[in-house]
Scaffold this motif. Structure first.
Motif, PDB file in Angstrom:
ATOM      1  N   UNK A  62       0.878  -1.351  -0.016  1.00 34.24           N
ATOM      2  CA  UNK A  62      -0.001   0.208   0.044  1.00 34.24           C
ATOM      3  C   UNK A  62       0.771   1.189  -0.178  1.00 34.24           C
ATOM      4  N   UNK A  63       0.618   2.060  -1.048  1.00 36.41           N
ATOM      5  CA  UNK A  63       1.519   3.300  -1.207  1.00 36.41           C
ATOM      6  C   UNK A  63       0.515   4.292  -1.543  1.00 36.41           C
ATOM      7  N   UNK A  64      -0.544   4.894  -0.730  1.00 33.21           N
ATOM      8  CA  UNK A  64      -1.262   5.999  -1.157  1.00 33.21           C
ATOM      9  C   UNK A  64      -0.577   7.061  -1.253  1.00 33.21           C
ATOM     10  N   UNK A  65      -0.906   7.992  -2.174  1.00 37.73           N
ATOM     11  CA  UNK A  65      -0.466   9.226  -2.422  1.00 37.73           C
ATOM     12  C   UNK A  65       0.935   9.271  -2.902  1.00 37.73           C
ATOM     13  N   UNK A  66       1.512   8.151  -3.459  1.00 37.88           N
ATOM     14  CA  UNK A  66       2.767   8.260  -3.644  1.00 37.88           C
ATOM     15  C   UNK A  66       2.617   8.119  -5.674  1.00 37.88           C
ATOM     16  N   UNK A  67       3.524   8.839  -6.238  1.00 37.84           N
ATOM     17  CA  UNK A  67       3.563   8.709  -7.439  1.00 37.84           C
ATOM     18  C   UNK A  67       4.447   7.488  -8.058  1.00 37.84           C
ATOM     19  N   UNK A  68       4.173   7.034  -9.065  1.00 37.21           N
ATOM     20  CA  UNK A  68       4.840   5.662  -9.587  1.00 37.21           C
ATOM     21  C   UNK A  68       6.345   6.093  -9.973  1.00 37.21           C
ATOM     22  N   UNK A  69       6.531   7.277 -10.271  1.00 37.05           N
ATOM     23  CA  UNK A  69       8.027   7.532 -10.605  1.00 37.05           C
ATOM     24  C   UNK A  69       8.735   7.747  -9.109  1.00 37.05           C
ATOM     25  N   UNK A  70       8.145   7.716  -8.163  1.00 36.18           N
ATOM     26  CA  UNK A  70       8.911   7.745  -6.958  1.00 36.18           C
ATOM     27  C   UNK A  70       9.129   6.520  -6.126  1.00 36.18           C
ATOM     28  N   UNK A  71       8.737   5.537  -6.877  1.00 32.44           N
ATOM     29  CA  UNK A  71       8.813   4.070  -6.319  1.00 32.44           C
ATOM     30  C   UNK A  71       9.918   3.358  -6.784  1.00 32.44           C
ATOM     31  N   UNK A  72      10.689   2.620  -6.095  1.00 32.77           N
ATOM     32  CA  UNK A  72      11.895   2.142  -6.616  1.00 32.77           C
ATOM     33  C   UNK A  72      11.621   0.391  -6.131  1.00 32.77           C
ATOM     34  N   UNK A  73      11.593  -0.392  -7.012  1.00 27.58           N
ATOM     35  CA  UNK A  73      11.876  -2.120  -6.779  1.00 27.58           C
ATOM     36  C   UNK A  73      13.049  -2.422  -7.330  1.00 27.58           C
ATOM     37  N   UNK A  74      13.908  -3.349  -6.419  1.00 30.37           N
ATOM     38  CA  UNK A  74      14.784  -3.781  -6.716  1.00 30.37           C
ATOM     39  C   UNK A  74      15.345  -5.311  -6.015  1.00 30.37           C
ATOM     40  N   UNK A  75      16.073  -6.079  -6.726  1.00 32.02           N
ATOM     41  CA  UNK A  75      16.394  -7.231  -6.204  1.00 32.02           C
ATOM     42  C   UNK A  75      17.910  -7.178  -5.982  1.00 32.02           C
ATOM     43  N   UNK A  76      18.407  -7.891  -4.782  1.00 29.08           N
ATOM     44  CA  UNK A  76      19.932  -8.056  -4.638  1.00 29.08           C
ATOM     45  C   UNK A  76      19.835  -9.547  -4.192  1.00 29.08           C
ATOM     46  N   UNK A  77      20.347 -10.449  -5.189  1.00 29.64           N
ATOM     47  CA  UNK A  77      20.043 -11.963  -5.141  1.00 29.64           C
ATOM     48  C   UNK A  77      18.667 -12.190  -5.005  1.00 29.64           C
ATOM     49  N   UNK A  78      18.522 -12.596  -3.506  1.00 27.77           N
ATOM     50  CA  UNK A  78      17.250 -13.277  -2.983  1.00 27.77           C
ATOM     51  C   UNK A  78      16.489 -12.157  -2.048  1.00 27.77           C
ATOM     52  N   UNK A  79      16.968 -10.981  -2.104  1.00 29.32           N
ATOM     53  CA  UNK A  79      16.326  -9.570  -1.278  1.00 29.32           C
ATOM     54  C   UNK A  79      15.671  -8.766  -2.092  1.00 29.32           C
ATOM     55  N   UNK A  80      14.375  -8.919  -1.896  1.00 27.03           N
ATOM     56  CA  UNK A  80      13.369  -7.909  -2.438  1.00 27.03           C
ATOM     57  C   UNK A  80      13.173  -6.752  -1.833  1.00 27.03           C
ATOM     58  N   UNK A  81      13.572  -5.426  -2.482  1.00 19.83           N
ATOM     59  CA  UNK A  81      13.584  -4.174  -1.837  1.00 19.83           C
ATOM     60  C   UNK A  81      12.545  -3.113  -2.654  1.00 19.83           C
ATOM     61  N   UNK A  82      11.686  -2.670  -1.516  1.00 18.07           N
ATOM     62  CA  UNK A  82      10.673  -1.645  -2.100  1.00 18.07           C
ATOM     63  C   UNK A  82      10.831  -0.370  -1.337  1.00 18.07           C
ATOM     64  N   UNK A 109      11.043  -1.139   2.484  1.00 22.81           N
ATOM     65  CA  UNK A 109      10.604  -2.381   2.956  1.00 22.81           C
ATOM     66  C   UNK A 109      11.564  -3.538   2.046  1.00 22.81           C
ATOM     67  N   UNK A 110      11.762  -4.326   2.972  1.00 19.86           N
ATOM     68  CA  UNK A 110      12.499  -5.448   2.182  1.00 19.86           C
ATOM     69  C   UNK A 110      12.358  -6.822   2.765  1.00 19.86           C
ATOM     70  N   UNK A 111      12.569  -7.756   1.928  1.00 24.72           N
ATOM     71  CA  UNK A 111      12.217  -9.187   2.392  1.00 24.72           C
ATOM     72  C   UNK A 111      13.152 -10.243   1.571  1.00 24.72           C
ATOM     73  N   UNK A 112      13.327 -11.174   2.339  1.00 24.83           N
ATOM     74  CA  UNK A 112      14.170 -12.218   1.682  1.00 24.83           C
ATOM     75  C   UNK A 112      13.336 -13.195   1.077  1.00 24.83           C
ATOM     76  N   UNK A 113      13.589 -13.545  -0.057  1.00 26.67           N
ATOM     77  CA  UNK A 113      12.722 -14.688  -0.782  1.00 26.67           C
ATOM     78  C   UNK A 113      13.395 -16.019  -0.595  1.00 26.67           C
ATOM     79  N   UNK A 114      12.884 -17.230  -0.489  1.00 22.13           N
ATOM     80  CA  UNK A 114      13.330 -18.405  -0.517  1.00 22.13           C
ATOM     81  C   UNK A 114      14.186 -18.826  -1.664  1.00 22.13           C
ATOM     82  N   UNK A 115      14.500 -18.200  -2.618  1.00 11.03           N
ATOM     83  CA  UNK A 115      15.055 -18.347  -3.833  1.00 11.03           C
ATOM     84  C   UNK A 115      15.683 -17.184  -4.385  1.00 11.03           C
ATOM     85  N   UNK A 116      16.309 -17.273  -5.381  1.00 12.57           N
ATOM     86  CA  UNK A 116      17.036 -16.390  -6.193  1.00 12.57           C
ATOM     87  C   UNK A 116      16.413 -16.145  -7.487  1.00 12.57           C
ATOM     88  N   UNK A 117      15.582 -15.010  -7.577  1.00 13.30           N
ATOM     89  CA  UNK A 117      14.600 -15.177  -8.991  1.00 13.30           C
ATOM     90  C   UNK A 117      15.609 -14.976 -10.151  1.00 13.30           C
TER      91      UNK A 117
END
Length: 172
Positions: A62-82, A109-117
């Motif tokens: 949930x990212x109310x009031x946030x513009x799409x251009x201000x969001x960054x999603x990245x992967x570092x091995x099995x770590x998902x970062x928003x 926000x970050x979370x570890x995935x049980x695999x590397x995508x």
């Protein structure tokens, strides 16, 4: 005649020097727990839902009031970062504020995935203040259920199993 008690439950005779400090720490932890129980976009961590299907993980944030251009999603091995930033709509000096409950600032926000995508395994969409992520599982991480046949009767003894030799009992 009442005899004086040698042992008492009255703590005033032997005051606890750490009682006040312990009470302050308990109050501090209580406030800390209350602040953690409500994730807030400006507090650093947006609220997320994570679901698992047979071949993917589905994450919504949930990212109310946030513009799409201000969001960054990245992967570092099995770590998902928003991460990103919610920017203020106007400066505070322009108005005489009476109530201000909306928050602004950066979030993470970050979370570890049980695999590397694998490359290209993450699909992201942003709609009406909600970020939708689909992370496809690699083939090796997909669970395959195999049925095991159950045979009737007692299991074979070590003597009857081919390739195994029974060790004779040594009586001393």
């Amino acid at each position: 005649m009442n005899l004086p008690r040698l042992w008492t439950r009255n703590q005033e005779l032997f005051p606890d020097p750490f009682r006040a400090m312990r009470r302050e720490m308990e109050n501090a932890f209580r406030v800390f727990d209350q602040n953690l129980s409500v994730p807030d976009i400006g507090a650093g961590a947006p609220a997320i839902n994570v679901a698992e299907t047979k071949d993917a993980f589905e994450v919504t944030a949930e990212l109310p009031g946030v513009d799409e251009k201000d969001i960054k999603v990245s992967l570092d091995q099995n770590q998902l970062v928003i991460s990103g930033e919610k920017k203020a709509e106007s400066t505070k000096e322009e108005k005489n504020w009476h109530v201000e409950e909306r928050s602004y600032g950066s979030f993470y926000r970050s979370m570890s995935l049980p695999f590397e995508p694998e490359d290209g395994a993450v699909d992201a969409h942003f709609d009406k203040g909600v970020l939708h992520l689909t992370i496809k599982k690699p083939a090796k991480a997909t669970k395959i259920t195999k049925a095991i046949n159950i045979k009737t009767g007692a299991p074979p003894s070590a003597e009857a199993v081919p390739g195994k030799t029974a060790t004779p009992n040594k009586a001393a």
